[in-house]
Design a protein around this motif. Structure first.
Motif, short mmCIF file in Angstrom:
data_model
loop_
_atom_site.label_atom_id
_atom_site.label_comp_id
_atom_site.label_asym_id
_atom_site.label_seq_id
_atom_site.Cartn_x
_atom_site.Cartn_y
_atom_site.Cartn_z
N SER A 282 -1.42 -1.08 -10.24
CA SER A 282 -2.26 -2.22 -9.90
C SER A 282 -3.67 -1.83 -9.49
O SER A 282 -3.92 -0.76 -8.93
CB SER A 282 -1.61 -3.00 -8.74
N ALA A 283 -4.61 -2.75 -9.77
CA ALA A 283 -5.98 -2.61 -9.29
C ALA A 283 -6.17 -3.36 -7.97
O ALA A 283 -7.28 -3.44 -7.47
CB ALA A 283 -6.96 -3.16 -10.34
N ARG A 284 -5.07 -3.88 -7.39
CA ARG A 284 -5.19 -4.73 -6.21
C ARG A 284 -4.53 -4.17 -4.96
O ARG A 284 -4.77 -4.68 -3.86
CB ARG A 284 -4.57 -6.10 -6.52
N ILE A 285 -3.68 -3.18 -5.11
CA ILE A 285 -3.00 -2.63 -3.93
C ILE A 285 -3.98 -1.77 -3.13
O ILE A 285 -4.56 -0.83 -3.67
CB ILE A 285 -1.78 -1.78 -4.37
N PRO A 286 -4.17 -2.08 -1.86
CA PRO A 286 -5.17 -1.33 -1.07
C PRO A 286 -4.60 -0.01 -0.58
O PRO A 286 -3.39 0.19 -0.51
CB PRO A 286 -5.41 -2.27 0.12
N GLU A 287 -5.50 0.92 -0.26
CA GLU A 287 -5.04 2.12 0.42
C GLU A 287 -4.68 1.72 1.85
O GLU A 287 -5.19 0.72 2.38
CB GLU A 287 -6.12 3.21 0.41
N SER B 166 -7.81 1.16 -6.65
CA SER B 166 -6.44 1.08 -6.16
C SER B 166 -5.58 2.24 -6.65
O SER B 166 -5.92 3.40 -6.45
CB SER B 166 -5.83 -0.27 -6.54
N TYR C 127 -0.23 3.82 -2.74
CA TYR C 127 -1.52 4.48 -2.94
C TYR C 127 -1.36 5.96 -2.59
O TYR C 127 -1.78 6.85 -3.34
CB TYR C 127 -2.59 3.83 -2.07
N SER D 142 1.00 -0.73 0.05
CA SER D 142 -0.11 0.21 0.20
C SER D 142 0.37 1.65 0.29
O SER D 142 -0.38 2.58 -0.01
CB SER D 142 -0.95 -0.15 1.43
N LEU E 262 1.22 -6.97 -0.16
CA LEU E 262 0.28 -5.93 -0.61
C LEU E 262 0.19 -4.80 0.40
O LEU E 262 0.13 -3.62 0.04
CB LEU E 262 -1.10 -6.53 -0.87
N ASN F 86 -13.87 4.51 -10.86
CA ASN F 86 -13.84 4.98 -9.48
C ASN F 86 -14.54 6.33 -9.37
O ASN F 86 -14.70 7.05 -10.36
CB ASN F 86 -12.40 5.03 -8.96
#
Length: 290
Positions: free
Chosen positions: A81-86, A149, A116, A113, A109, A179
């Motif tokens: 995913s490009a949406r899961i945060p660190e 992400s 990540y 995390s 989410l 990135n």
């Protein structure tokens, strides 16, 4: 030195011809018209609808040639995913939530995390393995979609141990940039999703799929289909996140419905941590590092 000695080339190279064709000092109606431009220097011409097959070929050739020149023989591809945060940024999502639904989404989410860190760890392990042939060809070079992400974590893990990594970015209507952890000389941009997906798999010798959305599912299921139908030879496919994958896709039901075979469930493995995932890859190829 004899000016007429035998040479390897008789024709000038395209770069030299382009210099000869520079008519900036000559301005006439003829030289100023777009029709007079060399075809390979005419951007407007190359972007015409009729030239789509040429653009396909260019988008296939450029990454292939540069990766070959870089000595990259095989890759570990990491989807996600490009949406899961660190983890360090996960609380910010919770703070920004304004209603019950958005709070539930932010909470889920935040739970994911941790992946990540697992993606970063997997990339670090594979990069540290550092398999290099005597001729310099490199194996299991980390390759991601080049975005944020999970993709960022993959490239970041390789950089953690001083290794190069690949980013295959895609042009989208909204602003997107690779990135900061992608190796600059291995950072590619694609117009066509089909060509991008092909380059993911040309050198892939193992694929790790972390939780994701439509894009991750598209990439993952195309790969599984290619193996299932015998279009490519089997390779390790490791899905990260047992709770996620078992909740969003009922593979067992697909099998019981008769739409896939029981043996198709053996085409992939579902794990939770980087060490377990890498161990599957290591054992598949009997690699010396683990």
């Amino acid at each position: 030195m004899n000016e007429n000695e035998l040479k390897k080339r008789h024709f000038y190279r395209a770069k030299e011809e382009a210099k000869f064709a520079d008519n900036s000092e000559i301005s006439t109606p003829q030289t100023s018209d777009p029709a007079y431009r060399l075809a390979f220097q005419d951007k407007d011409f190359l972007l015409r609808e009729e030239l789509r097959p040429v653009r396909f070929q260019l988008e296939l050739l450029k990454p292939e040639m540069l990766l070959e020149e870089a000595g990259i023989e095989s890759t570990l591809v990491i989807y996600g995913s490009a949406r899961i945060p660190e983890p360090a940024k996960a609380d910010a999502l919770m703070d920004a939530a304004t209603d019950d639904r958005s709070r539930e989404i932010a909470g889920r989410l935040k739970e994911k995390s941790k992946f990540y860190d697992e993606a970063r760890k997997l990339a670090r392990i594979a990069s540290e393995c550092g398999i290099v042939e005597p001729d310099g060809k490199r194996h299991f070079v980390v390759c991601s979609g080049g975005g944020p992400s999970i993709m960022e974590a993959a490239n970041r893990g390789a950089q953690d141990v001083g290794k190069e990594s690949i980013g295959l970015n895609i042009v989208l209507p909204h602003e997107q940039a690779p990135n900061i952890y992608v190796t600059p000389s291995l950072s590619f941009q694609f117009h066509y999703f089909a060509l991008r997906k092909m380059h993911f798999l040309i050198r892939a010798r193992a694929v790790a799929a972390f939780p994701g959305g439509f894009g991750t599912f598209d990439e993952l299921f195309e790969l599984i289909t290619l193996i299932q139908t015998g279009k490519i030879e089997p390779l390790p496919i490791v899905l990260f996140g047992k709770d996620f994958w078992n909740r969003v896709i009922n593979f067992e039901e697909l099998m019981l419905e008769g739409t896939i075979s029981p043996s198709d469930l053996d085409l992939f493995h579902i794990v939770d941590d980087a060490e377990e995932g890498w161990d599957i890859i290591r054992k598949f190829y009997d690699l010396p590092c683990g």
